[in-house]
Design a protein around this motif. Structure first.
Motif, mmCIF file in Angstrom:
data_model
loop_
_atom_site.group_PDB
_atom_site.id
_atom_site.type_symbol
_atom_site.label_atom_id
_atom_site.label_comp_id
_atom_site.label_asym_id
_atom_site.label_seq_id
_atom_site.Cartn_x
_atom_site.Cartn_y
_atom_site.Cartn_z
ATOM 1 N N SER A 157 -1.231 7.745 8.813
ATOM 2 C CA SER A 157 -1.357 6.314 9.137
ATOM 3 C C SER A 157 -1.330 5.423 7.901
ATOM 4 C CB SER A 157 -2.636 6.061 9.934
ATOM 5 O OG SER A 157 -3.787 6.407 9.191
ATOM 6 N N LEU A 158 -1.789 5.967 6.758
ATOM 7 C CA LEU A 158 -1.832 5.164 5.524
ATOM 8 C C LEU A 158 -0.845 5.683 4.464
ATOM 9 C CD1 LEU A 158 -5.691 4.582 5.117
ATOM 10 C CD2 LEU A 158 -3.988 3.077 6.184
ATOM 11 N N LYS A 169 -4.208 11.034 11.512
ATOM 12 C CA LYS A 169 -4.913 11.294 10.266
ATOM 13 C C LYS A 169 -4.430 10.302 9.215
ATOM 14 C CE LYS A 169 -5.366 16.165 11.467
ATOM 15 N NZ LYS A 169 -4.974 17.557 11.175
ATOM 16 N N ILE A 170 -5.305 9.958 8.271
ATOM 17 C CA ILE A 170 -4.942 8.913 7.315
ATOM 18 C C ILE A 170 -3.789 9.330 6.407
ATOM 19 C CG2 ILE A 170 -7.171 7.746 7.368
ATOM 20 C CD1 ILE A 170 -7.884 9.173 4.747
ATOM 21 N N ALA A 205 -4.834 1.153 9.676
ATOM 22 C CA ALA A 205 -5.360 2.466 10.057
ATOM 23 C C ALA A 205 -5.774 2.496 11.521
ATOM 24 C CB ALA A 205 -6.550 2.830 9.168
ATOM 25 N N SER A 218 -7.587 -1.482 6.786
ATOM 26 C CA SER A 218 -8.309 -0.931 7.947
ATOM 27 C C SER A 218 -7.599 -1.297 9.245
ATOM 28 C CB SER A 218 -9.759 -1.427 7.960
ATOM 29 O OG SER A 218 -9.863 -2.771 8.388
ATOM 30 N N ARG A 237 -9.688 10.397 9.992
ATOM 31 C CA ARG A 237 -9.045 9.350 10.789
ATOM 32 C C ARG A 237 -9.708 8.003 10.496
ATOM 33 N NH1 ARG A 237 -8.573 14.082 13.633
ATOM 34 N NH2 ARG A 237 -6.539 14.419 14.640
ATOM 35 N N ALA A 238 -9.096 6.946 11.022
ATOM 36 C CA ALA A 238 -9.545 5.582 10.708
ATOM 37 C C ALA A 238 -11.042 5.389 10.886
ATOM 38 C CB ALA A 238 -8.790 4.577 11.583
ATOM 39 N N TYR A 298 -12.687 2.137 2.553
ATOM 40 C CA TYR A 298 -11.506 1.261 2.611
ATOM 41 C C TYR A 298 -11.384 0.427 1.332
ATOM 42 C CZ TYR A 298 -10.414 2.417 7.445
ATOM 43 O OH TYR A 298 -10.046 3.089 8.585
ATOM 44 N N LYS A 349 -5.185 4.821 15.198
ATOM 45 C CA LYS A 349 -6.487 5.429 14.943
ATOM 46 C C LYS A 349 -6.569 6.910 15.290
ATOM 47 C CE LYS A 349 -8.567 3.791 19.270
ATOM 48 N NZ LYS A 349 -9.685 2.977 19.833
ATOM 49 N N SER A 376 -11.853 -2.272 12.768
ATOM 50 C CA SER A 376 -11.540 -3.141 11.629
ATOM 51 C C SER A 376 -12.458 -4.365 11.583
ATOM 52 C CB SER A 376 -10.073 -3.571 11.670
ATOM 53 O OG SER A 376 -9.777 -4.248 12.875
#
Length: 263
Positions: free
Chosen positions: A226-227, A222-223, A215, A212, A246-247, A255, A219, A159
């Motif tokens: 996570s998101l 998978k997004i 995420a 970010s 992934r992040a 992002y 990390k 990030s």
């Protein structure tokens, strides 16, 4: 006079908890000063000047300096060393609590051999909250500098990389040997220049940085997972982003796209 002359005037030994590793190589101080690239009498904010090695070189170029130093014994040395010089104001304050709203007028330049214990946190705060500082010339731990400029998919990417690449143009200039400091730090240092221009969409870029961080806290996921509270799979598909990424697979621009889509 050597830098040791001024360090020996300190009534206390350098404090590890304050990240005090005083720069004693004036050649390095001069190299850093050349990277400032300011105009005559430009205003400079210096954090953690210690006993003034870098400050001394900046004053030779007629910059106007606000120096913020948390250690009272070091500020006493600075007052003695630069007594009678009108171009410098010395503040015995914690840089994390200094009122940066007092930086008014033209664009400011930030110069610092950053104390390791606050370096990353302080830079994040300044980049996101103090846009009047438009250029930074800073010495940081080498690993921090590498994280600032790391590209998506590399081991150093995170990030912090997203923030610096969305808000600035950051360049690693040169490494500094441990031998250039007293006491010697345990890590290698790197001098970095950071150019931070005004942006028309700063709010959305800040949102992208916050996304970010979420995420990278997960990390390995998978997004799509996570998101999931920020963007759904249909929206990701619309952005041509694979929900299985992934992040570390997402670029700063990715992002930014997510931040715009999730408004």
């Amino acid at each position: 006079m050597s830098e040791y002359f001024w360090i020996e005037k300190l009534t206390n030994k350098p404090k590890y908890k304050l990240g005090q590793n005083f720069l004693i190589d004036t050649n390095i101080s001069r190299k850093i000063t050349k990277l400032v690239q300011g105009q005559l009498a430009d205003p400079i904010l210096e954090v953690g000047p210690g006993t003034g090695s870098l400050t001394n070189e900046l004053l030779k170029d007629n910059y106007r300096i606000k120096a913020v130093e948390i250690d009272k014994t070091a500020t006493d040395v600075l007052h003695e060393r630069f007594s009678g010089i009108p171009n410098i104001e010395i503040f015995n304050e914690d840089a994390m609590e200094f009122d940066y709203q007092t930086l008014t007028g033209p664009w400011w330049i930030f110069v610092s051999n950053l104390p390791y214990n606050i370096g990353t946190r302080l830079l994040i705060n300044l980049i996101t909250e103090v846009p009047v500082i438009h250029r930074y010339v800073v010495m940081v731990q080498k690993e921090v500098g590498e994280r600032m400029v790391a590209k998506a998919g590399t081991k150093d990417y995170g990030s912090l990389s997203v923030l610096f690449q969305l808000f600035t143009e950051t360049k690693i200039q040169f490494d500094v040997s441990k031998n250039c400091f007293y006491p010697q730090p345990k890590v290698t240092s790197t001098v970095v220049t950071i150019q931070r221009e005004s942006l028309f969409d700063e709010d959305i870029r800040l949102k992208a940085f916050e996304i970010s961080k979420i995420a990278f806290q997960q990390k390995r996921k998978k997004i799509r997972s996570s998101l999931s509270s920020i963007i759904n799979e249909d929206q990701l598909m619309k952005l041509n982003l694979d929900a299985n990424l992934r992040a570390s697979d997402l670029s700063p621009e990715d992002y930014l796209l997510i931040a715009k889509e999730s408004k």
